[in-house]
Scaffold this active site. Structure first.
Site, mmCIF file in Angstrom:
data_model
loop_
_atom_site.group_PDB
_atom_site.id
_atom_site.type_symbol
_atom_site.label_atom_id
_atom_site.label_comp_id
_atom_site.label_asym_id
_atom_site.label_seq_id
_atom_site.Cartn_x
_atom_site.Cartn_y
_atom_site.Cartn_z
ATOM 1 N N CYS A 39 0.833 -1.205 0.000
ATOM 2 C CA CYS A 39 0.000 0.000 0.000
ATOM 3 C C CYS A 39 0.863 1.248 0.000
ATOM 4 O O CYS A 39 0.432 2.310 -0.416
ATOM 5 C CB CYS A 39 -0.912 -0.014 1.215
HETATM 6 N N1 LIG Z 1 -3.216 1.369 3.984
HETATM 7 C C1 LIG Z 1 -2.753 0.202 4.366
HETATM 8 O O1 LIG Z 1 -2.253 0.021 5.476
HETATM 9 C C2 LIG Z 1 -2.829 -0.968 3.414
HETATM 10 C C3 LIG Z 1 -2.019 -2.105 3.637
HETATM 11 C C4 LIG Z 1 -2.118 -3.150 2.733
HETATM 12 C C5 LIG Z 1 -3.006 -3.088 1.657
HETATM 13 N N2 LIG Z 1 -3.761 -1.987 1.464
HETATM 14 C C6 LIG Z 1 -4.675 -1.890 0.319
HETATM 15 O O2 LIG Z 1 -5.324 -3.136 0.123
HETATM 16 C C7 LIG Z 1 -5.663 -3.287 -1.266
HETATM 17 C C8 LIG Z 1 -5.253 -4.677 -1.726
HETATM 18 O O3 LIG Z 1 -5.807 -5.645 -0.911
HETATM 19 P P1 LIG Z 1 -7.088 -6.506 -1.316
HETATM 20 O O4 LIG Z 1 -7.152 -6.683 -2.795
HETATM 21 O O5 LIG Z 1 -7.085 -7.722 -0.449
HETATM 22 O O6 LIG Z 1 -8.270 -5.518 -0.897
HETATM 23 P P2 LIG Z 1 -9.848 -5.833 -0.829
HETATM 24 O O7 LIG Z 1 -10.500 -4.582 -0.380
HETATM 25 O O8 LIG Z 1 -10.341 -6.471 -2.056
HETATM 26 O O9 LIG Z 1 -9.947 -6.940 0.304
HETATM 27 C C9 LIG Z 1 -9.509 -6.691 1.633
HETATM 28 C C10 LIG Z 1 -10.306 -7.577 2.567
HETATM 29 O O10 LIG Z 1 -11.676 -7.151 2.537
HETATM 30 C C11 LIG Z 1 -12.507 -8.254 2.271
HETATM 31 N N3 LIG Z 1 -13.714 -7.795 1.555
HETATM 32 C C12 LIG Z 1 -13.897 -7.686 0.219
HETATM 33 N N4 LIG Z 1 -15.159 -7.259 -0.044
HETATM 34 C C13 LIG Z 1 -15.766 -7.070 1.146
HETATM 35 C C14 LIG Z 1 -17.062 -6.634 1.535
HETATM 36 N N5 LIG Z 1 -18.000 -6.301 0.638
HETATM 37 N N6 LIG Z 1 -17.346 -6.557 2.857
HETATM 38 C C15 LIG Z 1 -16.416 -6.863 3.784
HETATM 39 N N7 LIG Z 1 -15.162 -7.306 3.473
HETATM 40 C C16 LIG Z 1 -14.843 -7.406 2.170
HETATM 41 C C17 LIG Z 1 -11.642 -9.202 1.470
HETATM 42 O O11 LIG Z 1 -12.138 -10.514 1.509
HETATM 43 C C18 LIG Z 1 -10.304 -9.051 2.177
HETATM 44 O O12 LIG Z 1 -10.263 -9.853 3.327
HETATM 45 C C19 LIG Z 1 -4.930 -2.186 -1.979
HETATM 46 O O13 LIG Z 1 -5.837 -1.165 -2.319
HETATM 47 C C20 LIG Z 1 -3.923 -1.685 -0.945
HETATM 48 O O14 LIG Z 1 -3.531 -0.354 -1.125
HETATM 49 C C21 LIG Z 1 -3.699 -0.926 2.321
#
Ligand SMILES: NC(=O)c1ccc[n+]([C@@H]2O[C@H](COP(=O)([O-])OP(=O)(O)OC[C@H]3O[C@@H](n4cnc5c(N)ncnc54)[C@H](O)[C@@H]3O)[C@@H](O)[C@H]2O)c1
Length: 476
Positions: free
Chosen positions: A281
Protein backbone atom coordinates in the site's frame (compact mmCIF):
# COMPACT_ATOMS: atom_id res chain seq x y z
CA UNK A 1 2.84 -28.89 -1.51
CA UNK A 2 -0.72 -28.19 -0.33
CA UNK A 3 -1.67 -26.80 3.09
CA UNK A 4 -5.20 -27.22 4.37
CA UNK A 5 -6.70 -24.65 6.72
CA UNK A 6 -9.94 -24.48 8.69
CA UNK A 7 -12.03 -21.91 10.51
CA UNK A 8 -11.27 -21.44 14.21
CA UNK A 9 -14.48 -21.13 16.22
CA UNK A 10 -14.72 -21.39 20.01
CA UNK A 11 -11.32 -23.10 20.16
CA UNK A 12 -12.20 -25.75 17.53
CA UNK A 13 -10.67 -26.01 14.06
CA UNK A 14 -13.64 -26.66 11.82
CA UNK A 15 -15.01 -26.53 8.25
CA UNK A 16 -14.46 -28.64 5.14
CA UNK A 17 -11.93 -27.26 2.68
CA UNK A 18 -13.81 -26.50 -0.52
CA UNK A 19 -11.75 -23.74 -2.14
CA UNK A 20 -8.35 -24.13 -3.80
CA UNK A 21 -5.77 -21.39 -4.05
CA UNK A 22 -2.98 -22.00 -6.55
CA UNK A 23 0.63 -20.99 -5.99
CA UNK A 24 1.03 -17.86 -8.15
CA UNK A 25 4.57 -18.95 -9.11
CA UNK A 26 3.51 -22.51 -10.05
CA UNK A 27 0.00 -22.47 -11.52
CA UNK A 28 -0.25 -26.28 -11.41
CA UNK A 29 0.31 -26.43 -7.66
CA UNK A 30 -2.56 -26.06 -5.21
CA UNK A 31 -0.96 -24.10 -2.36
CA UNK A 32 -3.99 -23.95 -0.06
CA UNK A 33 -7.34 -25.64 0.51
CA UNK A 34 -9.70 -23.59 2.65
CA UNK A 35 -13.32 -23.67 3.74
CA UNK A 36 -15.78 -21.00 2.61
CA UNK A 37 -17.75 -19.57 5.50
CA UNK A 38 -21.24 -18.11 5.25
CA UNK A 39 -23.49 -16.00 7.50
CA UNK A 40 -24.06 -18.90 9.90
CA UNK A 41 -20.29 -19.46 10.31
CA UNK A 42 -19.85 -15.79 11.12
CA UNK A 43 -22.74 -15.94 13.57
CA UNK A 44 -21.14 -18.92 15.36
CA UNK A 45 -17.77 -17.14 15.52
CA UNK A 46 -19.28 -13.95 16.94
CA UNK A 47 -21.25 -15.99 19.51
CA UNK A 48 -18.05 -17.73 20.60
CA UNK A 49 -16.27 -14.38 20.90
CA UNK A 50 -19.21 -12.95 22.85
CA UNK A 51 -19.10 -15.91 25.28
CA UNK A 52 -15.36 -15.51 25.83
CA UNK A 53 -15.04 -11.76 26.11
CA UNK A 54 -15.83 -11.14 29.79
CA UNK A 55 -13.38 -13.69 31.20
CA UNK A 56 -10.67 -12.45 28.83
CA UNK A 57 -11.30 -8.83 29.81
CA UNK A 58 -11.01 -9.86 33.47
CA UNK A 59 -7.66 -11.59 32.86
CA UNK A 60 -4.81 -9.36 34.08
CA UNK A 61 -3.11 -7.52 31.22
CA UNK A 62 0.34 -8.98 32.04
CA UNK A 63 -1.15 -12.48 31.74
CA UNK A 64 -2.72 -11.57 28.39
CA UNK A 65 0.62 -10.18 27.26
CA UNK A 66 2.44 -13.33 28.39
CA UNK A 67 0.42 -15.37 25.89
CA UNK A 68 1.50 -13.03 23.10
CA UNK A 69 5.13 -13.33 24.20
CA UNK A 70 4.92 -17.14 24.23
CA UNK A 71 3.25 -17.10 20.80
CA UNK A 72 6.12 -14.96 19.49
CA UNK A 73 8.63 -17.61 20.58
CA UNK A 74 6.55 -20.41 19.05
CA UNK A 75 6.32 -18.52 15.78
CA UNK A 76 10.07 -17.92 15.92
CA UNK A 77 10.67 -21.66 16.20
CA UNK A 78 8.50 -22.14 13.07
CA UNK A 79 9.91 -19.17 11.21
CA UNK A 80 11.21 -21.00 8.13
CA UNK A 81 8.06 -23.10 7.63
CA UNK A 82 5.79 -20.10 7.99
CA UNK A 83 7.91 -17.99 5.62
CA UNK A 84 7.91 -20.72 2.95
CA UNK A 85 4.13 -21.16 3.26
CA UNK A 86 3.72 -17.41 2.91
CA UNK A 87 5.73 -17.46 -0.34
CA UNK A 88 3.62 -20.32 -1.69
CA UNK A 89 0.31 -18.59 -1.03
CA UNK A 90 1.22 -14.95 -1.75
CA UNK A 91 4.24 -15.04 -4.05
CA UNK A 92 6.75 -12.61 -2.50
CA UNK A 93 10.39 -13.62 -2.28
CA UNK A 94 11.64 -15.79 0.58
CA UNK A 95 13.75 -12.90 1.90
CA UNK A 96 10.67 -10.64 1.94
CA UNK A 97 8.56 -13.37 3.55
CA UNK A 98 11.19 -13.98 6.23
CA UNK A 99 11.15 -10.26 6.99
CA UNK A 100 7.39 -10.26 7.22
CA UNK A 101 7.29 -13.22 9.62
CA UNK A 102 9.97 -11.54 11.73
CA UNK A 103 7.75 -8.47 11.79
CA UNK A 104 4.81 -10.52 13.10
CA UNK A 105 7.04 -12.00 15.82
CA UNK A 106 8.28 -8.55 16.85
CA UNK A 107 4.74 -7.17 16.88
CA UNK A 108 3.70 -9.96 19.28
CA UNK A 109 6.69 -9.14 21.48
CA UNK A 110 6.01 -5.41 21.43
CA UNK A 111 2.35 -5.74 22.41
CA UNK A 112 3.09 -8.65 24.74
CA UNK A 113 5.32 -6.30 26.73
CA UNK A 114 2.55 -3.69 26.57
CA UNK A 115 0.67 -5.88 29.08
CA UNK A 116 3.05 -4.49 31.73
CA UNK A 117 2.90 -0.86 30.64
CA UNK A 118 1.27 2.03 32.46
CA UNK A 119 -2.28 2.70 31.23
CA UNK A 120 -4.73 5.36 32.32
CA UNK A 121 -3.99 8.65 34.07
CA UNK A 122 -4.40 10.11 37.52
CA UNK A 123 -5.83 13.63 37.80
CA UNK A 124 -5.96 16.12 40.65
CA UNK A 125 -9.52 16.48 41.97
CA UNK A 126 -11.21 19.76 42.87
CA UNK A 127 -12.96 17.93 45.74
CA UNK A 128 -11.09 17.04 48.98
CA UNK A 129 -10.42 13.35 49.77
CA UNK A 130 -11.17 12.30 46.22
CA UNK A 131 -9.08 10.33 43.73
CA UNK A 132 -9.78 10.73 40.03
CA UNK A 133 -8.31 8.46 37.43
CA UNK A 134 -9.01 6.86 34.07
CA UNK A 135 -8.72 3.27 32.96
CA UNK A 136 -8.90 1.92 29.42
CA UNK A 137 -11.64 -0.67 28.98
CA UNK A 138 -11.81 -3.22 26.16
CA UNK A 139 -14.57 -2.72 23.60
CA UNK A 140 -15.82 -6.33 23.63
CA UNK A 141 -15.99 -8.29 20.36
CA UNK A 142 -13.98 -6.70 17.55
CA UNK A 143 -13.85 -7.68 13.87
CA UNK A 144 -10.65 -7.63 11.80
CA UNK A 145 -10.65 -7.81 7.99
CA UNK A 146 -7.26 -8.09 6.32
CA UNK A 147 -5.81 -8.05 2.76
CA UNK A 148 -3.56 -10.56 1.01
CA UNK A 149 -0.43 -8.49 0.55
CA UNK A 150 0.91 -8.77 4.13
CA UNK A 151 -0.90 -11.95 5.15
CA UNK A 152 0.78 -12.38 8.55
CA UNK A 153 2.06 -8.90 9.47
CA UNK A 154 -1.28 -7.12 9.13
CA UNK A 155 -3.30 -9.71 11.09
CA UNK A 156 -0.55 -9.53 13.74
CA UNK A 157 -0.54 -5.74 14.02
CA UNK A 158 -4.32 -5.70 14.45
CA UNK A 159 -4.66 -8.82 16.63
CA UNK A 160 -1.90 -8.08 19.11
CA UNK A 161 -3.20 -4.69 20.35
CA UNK A 162 -6.79 -5.99 20.28
CA UNK A 163 -5.95 -9.03 22.42
CA UNK A 164 -3.62 -7.39 24.91
CA UNK A 165 -6.31 -4.74 25.50
CA UNK A 166 -8.75 -7.48 26.52
CA UNK A 167 -11.00 -7.81 23.46
CA UNK A 168 -12.18 -11.01 21.84
CA UNK A 169 -11.77 -11.15 18.07
CA UNK A 170 -13.25 -12.49 14.87
CA UNK A 171 -10.65 -12.32 12.10
CA UNK A 172 -11.47 -12.65 8.40
CA UNK A 173 -8.25 -13.09 6.41
CA UNK A 174 -8.09 -12.49 2.65
CA UNK A 175 -9.39 -15.37 0.52
CA UNK A 176 -6.09 -15.61 -1.39
CA UNK A 177 -3.90 -16.00 1.69
CA UNK A 178 -5.52 -17.93 4.55
CA UNK A 179 -2.44 -19.94 5.65
CA UNK A 180 -0.28 -17.22 7.19
CA UNK A 181 -3.04 -15.99 9.50
CA UNK A 182 -3.66 -19.61 10.49
CA UNK A 183 -0.01 -19.99 11.58
CA UNK A 184 -0.39 -16.86 13.70
CA UNK A 185 -3.61 -18.12 15.28
CA UNK A 186 -2.14 -21.56 15.94
CA UNK A 187 0.81 -20.03 17.79
CA UNK A 188 -1.58 -18.05 20.00
CA UNK A 189 -3.89 -21.01 20.65
CA UNK A 190 -0.95 -23.30 21.50
CA UNK A 191 0.38 -20.63 23.86
CA UNK A 192 -2.78 -20.81 25.93
CA UNK A 193 -5.18 -18.28 24.40
CA UNK A 194 -8.56 -19.34 25.85
CA UNK A 195 -11.17 -20.81 23.47
CA UNK A 196 -13.33 -18.19 21.78
CA UNK A 197 -10.97 -15.25 22.37
CA UNK A 198 -9.73 -15.54 18.78
CA UNK A 199 -11.97 -16.87 16.01
CA UNK A 200 -11.20 -17.04 12.31
CA UNK A 201 -13.69 -17.32 9.46
CA UNK A 202 -12.40 -17.86 5.93
CA UNK A 203 -14.34 -17.04 2.80
CA UNK A 204 -15.55 -14.31 0.50
CA UNK A 205 -15.40 -10.70 1.58
CA UNK A 206 -18.87 -9.98 0.24
CA UNK A 207 -20.29 -12.79 2.42
CA UNK A 208 -18.09 -13.27 5.50
CA UNK A 209 -16.72 -9.73 5.71
CA UNK A 210 -20.12 -8.16 5.11
CA UNK A 211 -21.79 -10.34 7.78
CA UNK A 212 -19.08 -9.44 10.29
CA UNK A 213 -19.49 -5.73 9.59
CA UNK A 214 -23.27 -5.86 9.90
CA UNK A 215 -23.54 -7.71 13.22
CA UNK A 216 -24.54 -5.48 16.16
CA UNK A 217 -22.44 -7.54 18.59
CA UNK A 218 -19.24 -6.48 16.80
CA UNK A 219 -18.36 -3.25 18.58
CA UNK A 220 -15.55 -2.20 16.27
CA UNK A 221 -14.09 -3.19 12.94
CA UNK A 222 -10.51 -2.67 11.80
CA UNK A 223 -10.12 -3.07 8.04
CA UNK A 224 -7.14 -2.91 5.69
CA UNK A 225 -7.78 -3.23 1.98
CA UNK A 226 -9.04 -1.32 -1.03
CA UNK A 227 -10.60 2.11 -0.75
CA UNK A 228 -13.73 0.91 -2.54
CA UNK A 229 -14.49 -1.81 0.02
CA UNK A 230 -13.35 0.33 2.95
CA UNK A 231 -15.71 3.17 2.14
CA UNK A 232 -18.61 0.73 1.86
CA UNK A 233 -17.75 -0.73 5.27
CA UNK A 234 -17.54 2.77 6.70
CA UNK A 235 -21.20 3.34 5.81
CA UNK A 236 -22.28 0.05 7.39
CA UNK A 237 -20.35 0.64 10.61
CA UNK A 238 -21.26 4.32 10.93
CA UNK A 239 -24.96 3.56 10.42
CA UNK A 240 -24.92 1.32 13.48
CA UNK A 241 -22.59 3.69 15.38
CA UNK A 242 -19.79 1.17 15.76
CA UNK A 243 -16.15 2.19 15.80
CA UNK A 244 -14.30 1.74 12.51
CA UNK A 245 -10.66 1.94 11.47
CA UNK A 246 -9.81 1.85 7.76
CA UNK A 247 -6.40 1.72 6.11
CA UNK A 248 -6.87 1.71 2.35
CA UNK A 249 -5.24 2.42 -0.98
CA UNK A 250 -2.51 4.82 -1.98
CA UNK A 251 -0.95 6.58 -4.94
CA UNK A 252 2.34 7.31 -3.28
CA UNK A 253 4.52 9.99 -4.83
CA UNK A 254 8.23 10.74 -4.81
CA UNK A 255 9.79 14.07 -5.72
CA UNK A 256 13.38 14.04 -6.99
CA UNK A 257 15.14 17.42 -7.07
CA UNK A 258 18.07 18.61 -9.18
CA UNK A 259 20.51 18.48 -6.27
CA UNK A 260 19.87 14.76 -5.63
CA UNK A 261 22.40 12.11 -6.62
CA UNK A 262 20.48 10.40 -9.48
CA UNK A 263 21.88 6.96 -8.61
CA UNK A 264 20.87 7.22 -4.95
CA UNK A 265 17.44 8.57 -5.92
CA UNK A 266 16.94 5.70 -8.40
CA UNK A 267 17.91 3.08 -5.80
CA UNK A 268 15.52 4.64 -3.29
CA UNK A 269 12.62 4.84 -5.75
CA UNK A 270 13.24 1.32 -7.11
CA UNK A 271 13.21 -0.17 -3.61
CA UNK A 272 9.86 1.49 -2.93
CA UNK A 273 8.36 0.75 -6.35
CA UNK A 274 9.48 -2.81 -7.12
CA UNK A 275 10.20 -4.39 -3.73
CA UNK A 276 7.36 -6.71 -2.66
CA UNK A 277 6.43 -6.81 -6.40
CA UNK A 278 5.05 -3.30 -5.95
CA UNK A 279 2.16 -4.85 -4.04
CA UNK A 280 2.49 -2.67 -0.96
CA UNK A 281 0.00 0.00 0.00
CA UNK A 282 3.03 2.25 0.56
CA UNK A 283 4.68 1.47 -2.82
CA UNK A 284 6.08 4.38 -4.83
CA UNK A 285 4.00 4.68 -7.99
CA UNK A 286 4.57 8.19 -9.36
CA UNK A 287 7.82 10.12 -9.41
CA UNK A 288 8.07 13.84 -10.15
CA UNK A 289 11.49 15.07 -11.33
CA UNK A 290 12.86 18.55 -11.85
CA UNK A 291 14.41 19.11 -15.32
CA UNK A 292 18.10 18.99 -14.33
CA UNK A 293 17.90 15.46 -12.90
CA UNK A 294 15.17 13.82 -14.97
CA UNK A 295 17.28 12.23 -17.72
CA UNK A 296 20.03 10.91 -15.42
CA UNK A 297 17.49 9.72 -12.85
CA UNK A 298 15.35 7.92 -15.45
CA UNK A 299 18.40 6.19 -16.93
CA UNK A 300 19.51 5.07 -13.46
CA UNK A 301 15.97 3.95 -12.55
CA UNK A 302 15.75 1.80 -15.69
CA UNK A 303 19.06 0.13 -14.72
CA UNK A 304 17.75 -0.49 -11.20
CA UNK A 305 14.49 -1.93 -12.57
CA UNK A 306 16.41 -4.31 -14.83
CA UNK A 307 18.28 -5.67 -11.83
CA UNK A 308 15.01 -7.12 -10.49
CA UNK A 309 14.91 -10.72 -11.59
CA UNK A 310 11.38 -12.21 -11.64
CA UNK A 311 10.86 -15.78 -10.51
CA UNK A 312 9.47 -18.18 -7.95
CA UNK A 313 9.98 -16.58 -4.56
CA UNK A 314 11.45 -19.83 -3.25
CA UNK A 315 14.09 -20.04 -5.99
CA UNK A 316 17.65 -18.85 -5.46
CA UNK A 317 18.34 -15.51 -7.14
CA UNK A 318 14.72 -14.33 -7.40
CA UNK A 319 14.41 -10.67 -6.47
CA UNK A 320 10.81 -10.06 -7.54
CA UNK A 321 8.02 -12.59 -7.14
CA UNK A 322 4.92 -13.06 -9.30
CA UNK A 323 1.90 -10.77 -9.00
CA UNK A 324 -0.66 -12.34 -6.73
CA UNK A 325 -3.33 -13.43 -9.24
CA UNK A 326 -4.47 -13.35 -12.86
CA UNK A 327 -6.97 -10.61 -11.94
CA UNK A 328 -4.20 -8.44 -10.46
CA UNK A 329 -2.00 -9.04 -13.53
CA UNK A 330 -4.88 -7.95 -15.73
CA UNK A 331 -5.18 -4.72 -13.69
CA UNK A 332 -1.43 -4.09 -14.00
CA UNK A 333 -1.26 -4.74 -17.75
CA UNK A 334 -4.43 -2.73 -18.43
CA UNK A 335 -2.92 0.22 -16.54
CA UNK A 336 0.26 0.00 -18.67
CA UNK A 337 -1.76 -0.28 -21.90
CA UNK A 338 -3.97 2.68 -20.96
CA UNK A 339 -0.88 4.73 -20.06
CA UNK A 340 0.56 4.05 -23.53
CA UNK A 341 -2.76 5.03 -25.15
CA UNK A 342 -2.55 8.33 -23.28
CA UNK A 343 1.00 8.99 -24.54
CA UNK A 344 3.34 7.23 -22.11
CA UNK A 345 6.35 5.17 -23.22
CA UNK A 346 7.56 1.95 -21.63
CA UNK A 347 11.22 2.59 -20.76
CA UNK A 348 11.62 -0.94 -19.44
CA UNK A 349 9.39 -3.86 -18.43
CA UNK A 350 5.73 -3.91 -19.30
CA UNK A 351 5.78 -7.59 -20.24
CA UNK A 352 4.51 -10.61 -18.36
CA UNK A 353 5.40 -14.29 -18.55
CA UNK A 354 2.77 -16.21 -16.63
CA UNK A 355 2.17 -14.10 -13.52
CA UNK A 356 5.74 -12.75 -13.63
CA UNK A 357 5.58 -9.09 -14.58
CA UNK A 358 8.94 -7.40 -15.02
CA UNK A 359 9.62 -4.18 -13.12
CA UNK A 360 8.13 -1.45 -15.30
CA UNK A 361 9.18 2.18 -15.75
CA UNK A 362 6.84 4.48 -17.70
CA UNK A 363 8.09 7.80 -19.03
CA UNK A 364 6.38 10.67 -20.90
CA UNK A 365 3.60 10.46 -18.34
CA UNK A 366 1.51 13.54 -17.54
CA UNK A 367 0.04 14.21 -14.12
CA UNK A 368 -3.53 13.88 -15.43
CA UNK A 369 -2.94 10.46 -17.02
CA UNK A 370 -4.84 7.61 -15.38
CA UNK A 371 -1.60 5.87 -14.38
CA UNK A 372 -0.62 8.91 -12.32
CA UNK A 373 -4.03 9.12 -10.63
CA UNK A 374 -5.24 5.58 -9.92
CA UNK A 375 -3.66 2.91 -7.72
CA UNK A 376 -2.15 0.05 -9.80
CA UNK A 377 -0.81 -2.20 -7.01
CA UNK A 378 1.94 -3.77 -9.10
CA UNK A 379 5.61 -3.15 -10.03
CA UNK A 380 4.84 -0.14 -12.20
CA UNK A 381 6.17 3.37 -11.71
CA UNK A 382 5.46 6.53 -13.72
CA UNK A 383 8.05 9.29 -14.19
CA UNK A 384 6.67 12.82 -14.64
CA UNK A 385 8.61 16.04 -15.22
CA UNK A 386 7.88 19.18 -13.17
CA UNK A 387 9.40 22.66 -13.44
CA UNK A 388 10.52 23.07 -9.85
CA UNK A 389 10.01 22.09 -6.20
CA UNK A 390 6.82 24.13 -5.82
CA UNK A 391 5.12 22.48 -8.76
CA UNK A 392 6.35 19.08 -7.57
CA UNK A 393 4.92 19.54 -4.08
CA UNK A 394 1.60 20.76 -5.49
CA UNK A 395 1.30 17.66 -7.71
CA UNK A 396 2.38 15.28 -4.94
CA UNK A 397 -0.56 16.68 -2.96
CA UNK A 398 -2.99 16.74 -5.89
CA UNK A 399 -4.33 13.24 -5.25
CA UNK A 400 -7.34 11.80 -3.47
CA UNK A 401 -4.89 9.54 -1.60
CA UNK A 402 -2.43 10.41 1.16
CA UNK A 403 -0.60 7.39 2.52
CA UNK A 404 3.14 7.95 1.97
CA UNK A 405 5.22 10.54 0.12
CA UNK A 406 8.96 10.96 -0.39
CA UNK A 407 11.55 13.54 -1.36
CA UNK A 408 15.11 13.08 -2.56
CA UNK A 409 17.29 16.11 -1.90
CA UNK A 410 20.33 17.34 0.03
CA UNK A 411 18.62 20.64 0.82
CA UNK A 412 17.73 20.63 4.51
CA UNK A 413 15.34 23.56 4.21
CA UNK A 414 13.33 21.91 1.45
CA UNK A 415 13.41 18.60 3.32
CA UNK A 416 11.74 20.22 6.30
CA UNK A 417 9.37 22.21 4.10
CA UNK A 418 8.28 18.99 2.36
CA UNK A 419 7.91 17.15 5.67
CA UNK A 420 5.65 19.94 6.90
CA UNK A 421 3.55 20.34 3.73
CA UNK A 422 3.26 16.91 2.10
CA UNK A 423 -0.29 15.61 2.61
CA UNK A 424 0.56 12.06 3.62
CA UNK A 425 0.41 10.05 6.83
CA UNK A 426 4.07 9.04 6.38
CA UNK A 427 6.76 11.25 4.83
CA UNK A 428 10.18 9.86 3.92
CA UNK A 429 13.15 12.05 3.04
CA UNK A 430 15.88 10.16 1.13
CA UNK A 431 14.31 6.84 2.17
CA UNK A 432 11.91 4.52 0.26
CA UNK A 433 8.20 5.16 0.74
CA UNK A 434 7.83 1.54 1.87
CA UNK A 435 8.94 0.15 5.22
CA UNK A 436 8.07 1.45 8.65
CA UNK A 437 9.25 0.50 12.11
CA UNK A 438 6.63 -1.27 14.21
CA UNK A 439 7.00 1.17 17.10
CA UNK A 440 5.81 4.24 15.17
CA UNK A 441 2.23 5.17 14.26
CA UNK A 442 1.16 4.15 10.76
CA UNK A 443 -1.76 5.32 8.65
CA UNK A 444 -2.81 7.68 5.88
CA UNK A 445 -4.92 10.75 5.30
CA UNK A 446 -7.64 11.61 2.75
CA UNK A 447 -9.05 8.52 0.94
CA UNK A 448 -6.19 6.35 2.23
CA UNK A 449 -7.56 6.14 5.74
CA UNK A 450 -10.45 6.69 8.10
CA UNK A 451 -8.17 9.39 9.56
CA UNK A 452 -9.02 8.46 13.11
CA UNK A 453 -6.96 5.97 15.09
CA UNK A 454 -3.42 5.08 13.98
CA UNK A 455 -2.19 1.49 13.77
CA UNK A 456 1.09 0.27 15.31
CA UNK A 457 3.23 2.14 17.79
CA UNK A 458 2.31 3.29 21.28
CA UNK A 459 -1.18 4.53 20.34
CA UNK A 460 -2.35 1.37 18.53
CA UNK A 461 -4.33 0.19 21.55
CA UNK A 462 -6.44 3.39 21.53
CA UNK A 463 -8.71 1.98 18.82
CA UNK A 464 -9.39 -1.14 20.88
CA UNK A 465 -10.27 0.60 24.17
CA UNK A 466 -12.52 3.26 25.61
CA UNK A 467 -11.55 5.46 28.50
CA UNK A 468 -13.52 5.29 31.75
CA UNK A 469 -13.19 8.15 34.28
CA UNK A 470 -13.45 7.02 37.91
CA UNK A 471 -13.96 9.06 41.13
CA UNK A 472 -13.23 7.46 44.51
CA UNK A 473 -14.04 9.37 47.72
CA UNK A 474 -11.94 8.21 50.68
CA UNK A 475 -13.51 10.11 53.59
CA UNK A 476 -15.98 7.44 54.77
N1 LIG B 1 -3.22 1.37 3.98
C1 LIG B 1 -2.75 0.20 4.37
O1 LIG B 1 -2.25 0.02 5.48
C2 LIG B 1 -2.83 -0.97 3.41
C3 LIG B 1 -2.02 -2.11 3.64
C4 LIG B 1 -2.12 -3.15 2.73
C5 LIG B 1 -3.01 -3.09 1.66
N2 LIG B 1 -3.76 -1.99 1.46
C6 LIG B 1 -4.67 -1.89 0.32
O2 LIG B 1 -5.32 -3.14 0.12
C7 LIG B 1 -5.66 -3.29 -1.27
C8 LIG B 1 -5.25 -4.68 -1.73
O3 LIG B 1 -5.81 -5.65 -0.91
P1 LIG B 1 -7.09 -6.51 -1.32
O4 LIG B 1 -7.15 -6.68 -2.79
O5 LIG B 1 -7.09 -7.72 -0.45
O6 LIG B 1 -8.27 -5.52 -0.90
P2 LIG B 1 -9.85 -5.83 -0.83
O7 LIG B 1 -10.50 -4.58 -0.38
O8 LIG B 1 -10.34 -6.47 -2.06
O9 LIG B 1 -9.95 -6.94 0.30
C9 LIG B 1 -9.51 -6.69 1.63
C10 LIG B 1 -10.31 -7.58 2.57
O10 LIG B 1 -11.68 -7.15 2.54
C11 LIG B 1 -12.51 -8.25 2.27
N3 LIG B 1 -13.71 -7.80 1.56
C12 LIG B 1 -13.90 -7.69 0.22
N4 LIG B 1 -15.16 -7.26 -0.04
C13 LIG B 1 -15.77 -7.07 1.15
C14 LIG B 1 -17.06 -6.63 1.54
N5 LIG B 1 -18.00 -6.30 0.64
N6 LIG B 1 -17.35 -6.56 2.86
C15 LIG B 1 -16.42 -6.86 3.78
N7 LIG B 1 -15.16 -7.31 3.47
C16 LIG B 1 -14.84 -7.41 2.17
C17 LIG B 1 -11.64 -9.20 1.47
O11 LIG B 1 -12.14 -10.51 1.51
C18 LIG B 1 -10.30 -9.05 2.18
O12 LIG B 1 -10.26 -9.85 3.33
C19 LIG B 1 -4.93 -2.19 -1.98
O13 LIG B 1 -5.84 -1.17 -2.32
C20 LIG B 1 -3.92 -1.68 -0.95
O14 LIG B 1 -3.53 -0.35 -1.12
C21 LIG B 1 -3.70 -0.93 2.32
Amino acid sequence: MTTTVQHLIGGEWTGDPVRDRHNPARPGEVAVRAPAGDESTVDAAISAAEDARRAWAATPAPARGAILLDAAELLRSRHETVAADLVREEGKTLAEARGEVRRAIDVLRYFGAHGWQRTGDVFPSSTPDTSVFTRPEPLGVVGLITPWNFPIAIPAWKLAPALVSGNSVVLKPAELTPVSATHLAAALVESGLPAGVLNIVHGKGSVVGAALAADQRVRALSFTGSTEVGLRLHQTLSARRARVQLEMGGKNAYLVLDDADPAVAARTVAAGAFGLTGQACTATSRVYCTPGVRAAFTEALVKEAERFSPGDGLAEGTTIGPVVSAAQLDTDLSAIERACEQGASVATGGKADGLFLSATVLTDVAHDHDVARNEVFGPVVAVIQVDDYDEGLALVNDSPYGLTAGLCTRDLTLAHHFAAHAEAGVVKINRPTTGLDLNVPFGGVKCSSSNTFREQGPTATDFYTWSKTIYVGHDQ
